[in-house]
Design a protein around this motif. Structure first.
Motif, mmCIF file in Angstrom:
data_model
loop_
_atom_site.group_PDB
_atom_site.id
_atom_site.type_symbol
_atom_site.label_atom_id
_atom_site.label_comp_id
_atom_site.label_asym_id
_atom_site.label_seq_id
_atom_site.Cartn_x
_atom_site.Cartn_y
_atom_site.Cartn_z
ATOM 1 N N ASP A 57 0.828 -1.020 -0.052
ATOM 2 C CA ASP A 57 0.231 -0.092 -0.048
ATOM 3 C C ASP A 57 0.845 1.231 -0.125
ATOM 4 O OD1 ASP A 57 -2.240 1.787 0.210
ATOM 5 O OD2 ASP A 57 -1.881 1.766 2.259
ATOM 6 N N LYS A 58 2.014 1.096 0.748
ATOM 7 C CA LYS A 58 2.768 2.363 0.814
ATOM 8 C C LYS A 58 3.337 2.778 -0.405
ATOM 9 C CE LYS A 58 3.302 2.254 5.938
ATOM 10 N NZ LYS A 58 4.013 1.509 7.022
ATOM 11 N N ASN A 60 2.080 2.045 -3.184
ATOM 12 C CA ASN A 60 0.762 2.111 -4.099
ATOM 13 C C ASN A 60 0.805 1.012 -5.124
ATOM 14 O OD1 ASN A 60 0.111 4.935 -3.393
ATOM 15 N ND2 ASN A 60 1.927 5.829 -4.201
#
Length: 103
Positions: A57-58, A60
């Motif tokens: 998630d970090k 993307n």
């Protein structure tokens, strides 16, 4: 889509993760032990959210290259419960109350 396509997608996911300096070693070990589909299914049935999900998630990458994204992309290979878990995790990826359930 079949298991051969899933295997190719998983290899690409690992390659992309590595290109971003993230090496999903736990997932790779699970693949060696169970194979791609079974490893992914086991991660969906675990009550724990993997730290790799947060890392992707970090970067993307979670909505396209996480195990959860793969479960939904190759939906014919997974149960409704596994797909529900994947949808839930992706929809609540930044929910701080879930962060405490990370492995």
């Amino acid at each position: 889509m079949d298991e051969a396509a899933l295997k190719t997608w998983v290899a690409e996911s690992i390659r992309i993760s590595a290109a971003h300096n993230y090496y999903p070693s736990y997932f790779i070990e699970m693949i060696k032990r169970y194979g791609e589909r079974r490893a992914m299914a086991r991660l969906m049935t675990s009550g724990e959210i993997q730290t790799g999900f947060s890392k992707l998630d970090k970067l993307n990458l979670a909505h396209e290259w996480s195990v959860e994204a793969g479960v939904l992309k190759f939906d014919k290979l997974f149960t409704e419960q596994e797909k529900d878990v994947a949808r839930f995790r992706l929809a609540h990826i930044r929910d701080s109350s879930l962060q405490s359930r990370m492995r």
